[in-house]
Design a protein around this motif. Sequence first.
Motif, PDB file in Angstrom:
ATOM      1  N   HIS A 297      15.738 -18.630  -6.261  1.00 17.53           N
ATOM      2  CA  HIS A 297      14.607 -19.470  -6.639  1.00 17.53           C
ATOM      3  C   HIS A 297      14.206 -20.329  -5.453  1.00 17.53           C
ATOM      4  CE1 HIS A 297      15.395 -18.222 -10.749  1.00 17.53           C
ATOM      5  NE2 HIS A 297      16.629 -18.702 -10.671  1.00 17.53           N
ATOM      6  N   GLN A 343       5.176 -30.966 -11.399  1.00 15.76           N
ATOM      7  CA  GLN A 343       4.757 -30.230 -12.594  1.00 15.76           C
ATOM      8  C   GLN A 343       3.292 -29.819 -12.520  1.00 15.76           C
ATOM      9  OE1 GLN A 343       5.771 -33.016 -15.690  1.00 15.76           O
ATOM     10  NE2 GLN A 343       7.746 -32.033 -16.108  1.00 15.76           N
ATOM     11  N   GLY A 346       3.141 -26.280 -11.395  1.00 23.47           N
ATOM     12  CA  GLY A 346       4.077 -25.319 -11.964  1.00 23.47           C
ATOM     13  C   GLY A 346       5.518 -25.493 -11.554  1.00 23.47           C
ATOM     14  N   GLY A 347       5.850 -26.566 -10.834  1.00 26.51           N
ATOM     15  CA  GLY A 347       7.229 -26.814 -10.430  1.00 26.51           C
ATOM     16  C   GLY A 347       7.867 -27.874 -11.304  1.00 26.51           C
ATOM     17  N   ASP A 364      11.900 -27.967  -7.706  1.00 24.33           N
ATOM     18  CA  ASP A 364      11.673 -26.559  -8.036  1.00 24.33           C
ATOM     19  C   ASP A 364      10.221 -26.200  -7.749  1.00 24.33           C
ATOM     20  OD1 ASP A 364      14.270 -25.921  -9.075  1.00 24.33           O
ATOM     21  OD2 ASP A 364      13.771 -27.125 -10.835  1.00 24.33           O
ATOM     22  N   PRO A 366       7.092 -23.063  -7.855  1.00 23.59           N
ATOM     23  CA  PRO A 366       6.721 -21.782  -8.474  1.00 23.59           C
ATOM     24  C   PRO A 366       6.866 -20.652  -7.478  1.00 23.59           C
ATOM     25  CG  PRO A 366       4.762 -23.075  -7.964  1.00 23.59           C
ATOM     26  CD  PRO A 366       5.940 -23.977  -7.721  1.00 23.59           C
ATOM     27  N   SER A 367       7.316 -19.493  -7.963  1.00 21.98           N
ATOM     28  CA  SER A 367       7.646 -18.371  -7.076  1.00 21.98           C
ATOM     29  C   SER A 367       6.467 -17.427  -6.909  1.00 21.98           C
ATOM     30  CB  SER A 367       8.864 -17.613  -7.622  1.00 21.98           C
ATOM     31  OG  SER A 367       9.981 -18.459  -7.699  1.00 21.98           O
ATOM     32  N   PHE A 368       5.386 -17.897  -6.217  1.00 23.51           N
ATOM     33  CA  PHE A 368       4.246 -17.038  -5.945  1.00 23.51           C
ATOM     34  C   PHE A 368       4.680 -15.802  -5.173  1.00 23.51           C
ATOM     35  CE2 PHE A 368       2.337 -21.338  -6.072  1.00 23.51           C
ATOM     36  CZ  PHE A 368       1.504 -21.144  -7.144  1.00 23.51           C
ATOM     37  N   ARG A 371       6.552 -13.109  -7.146  1.00 26.23           N
ATOM     38  CA  ARG A 371       5.699 -12.285  -7.991  1.00 26.23           C
ATOM     39  C   ARG A 371       5.028 -11.199  -7.191  1.00 26.23           C
ATOM     40  NH1 ARG A 371       4.034 -17.192 -10.597  1.00 26.23           N
ATOM     41  NH2 ARG A 371       2.037 -17.116  -9.520  1.00 26.23           N
TER      42      ARG A 371
END
Length: 377
Positions: A297, A343, A346-347, A364, A366-368, A371
Amino acid sequence: MSEVQQARPTLLYVDDEDMARKYFARAVGSEYEVLLAASAEEAIATLATDGARIAVLVTDFRMPGRDGGELLREVAQLYPQIVRILVTAYADKDMLLQTVNSGEVFRILEKPLSVAQVREVLRLAGERHRERALRQHRLMAIDETLAFLAHELNTPLAAIANFARGIESRVAGEYTEQRQGEIGQAASAMHDNAQYCLAVLSSFLQSVRNSAGSKAARPEPGAEVSAGALVASLLDTYPFSGDQRQWVQVEMHGDFPVQTLPNCVALVLSSVMSNALRALAGTPSPALRFVVVAQPHLEIHISDNGPGIPPEVMERLLVDPVTTHASAGGSGLGMIFCNRVMQSFGGGIRIASASGAGTTVTLDFPSFKNRMIRSDR
C-alpha cells in the motif's frame, strides 16, 4: 459588426486506418479542431506539443504496435485533464471491463461509428472537461490564496518569536524568582507557537514554489511530486531548533507519486512532524523516523519515541478537538484538519500510540498506480 467567436475545443483522434481518420475529421470538424494520429506513438508526440489545449482523446483499440488501451493508460497518467474515449469494433469483453474498471475511459464507441452518437458523446466529454478545468482552477486559487496568507503572516510571526525571546532574556533581575518563571514560561510558549506556525507556513510556501511555473492544465511529464520528494523538501525547509534535525531519519521502501493536492499533503507532513518534535522535547535520545512505503500500500509513516498519547486522548484524537498541549496554546484541531485533508482525495490517517511507547502516524494514499498496473493484466 463582427462577432467574437469562441474557440473550438480541440480533440485528438487516433486510428491506424487513413479512411477512418478522414471520416471522423469530416464528421465533427465543423464543431471541433481535430488533430489526427495514426498510432499511439504519433499520438504521444502530438500530446507532447499540444497536450495543454487538447480536451478529448478518441482512440481506436486495435492498432499495430501499442494498442488503444496502452495509450489510454499513459494518457491517464501524464494528461489526467484529457477526457478519454475508446473506439472498438470487437466484442472483447475482458478488455472492455478492464478498461472501464480502471477508470481510464469516459465512454466506449462501437464501430461503425454513428455521427449522431459521436457528437452526443463528444458533447458530454466537453462538459466533463470543463468540469475538470474548473476544479483545477479552484485548486490553483486555493493554493494561491493560502500562499498569499502565508507570505503575509510570515513576518509578524517571526517578530513575535523574536519578541518572546527578548522577554525571556530581560525578565532576570526585574521580578521575583516566581514571577520570572511565570513570565519565562509564557514567553517560551509564545515563542514555540510562533515557531510552529512559521514551520507550517515555510513548508507550505516551499511546496507551492516547487510547483509554480507548471502549466495550468497539468504538470509536465516526469515532473510529478513523489512522496520521497515531499519529505525531503520538508526537511530542507523546516526551521528546526537546536539539534532537532539530527533526531530525524528517513527510510525509503520504494517511492510513489503524490497525484492529488501535494501542497496540502506537505502541510499535513509539516503539522505531524511539528507535533512529534514538540512531543520529543525533554525525551532522552529523541528519534523521529519517516518511512515511505510503496508496496503493498502507498503509505508514509512518521514515528517518534516520545511519551506517547494517553488512551483517553487517543480515542478522540481524530474526532474531537482534544490536545495534550493546551498549556502551550494547542487547540486539538490539527489532526482533525490533517485527517480531513487526506480523506478529501481518498486517503486517511491512522495513529498508533500508547503512554510511554511513542507514536506512529500513518498517512494512507489512494493507489492510483496500483489500479493501472492491474489493468495491464
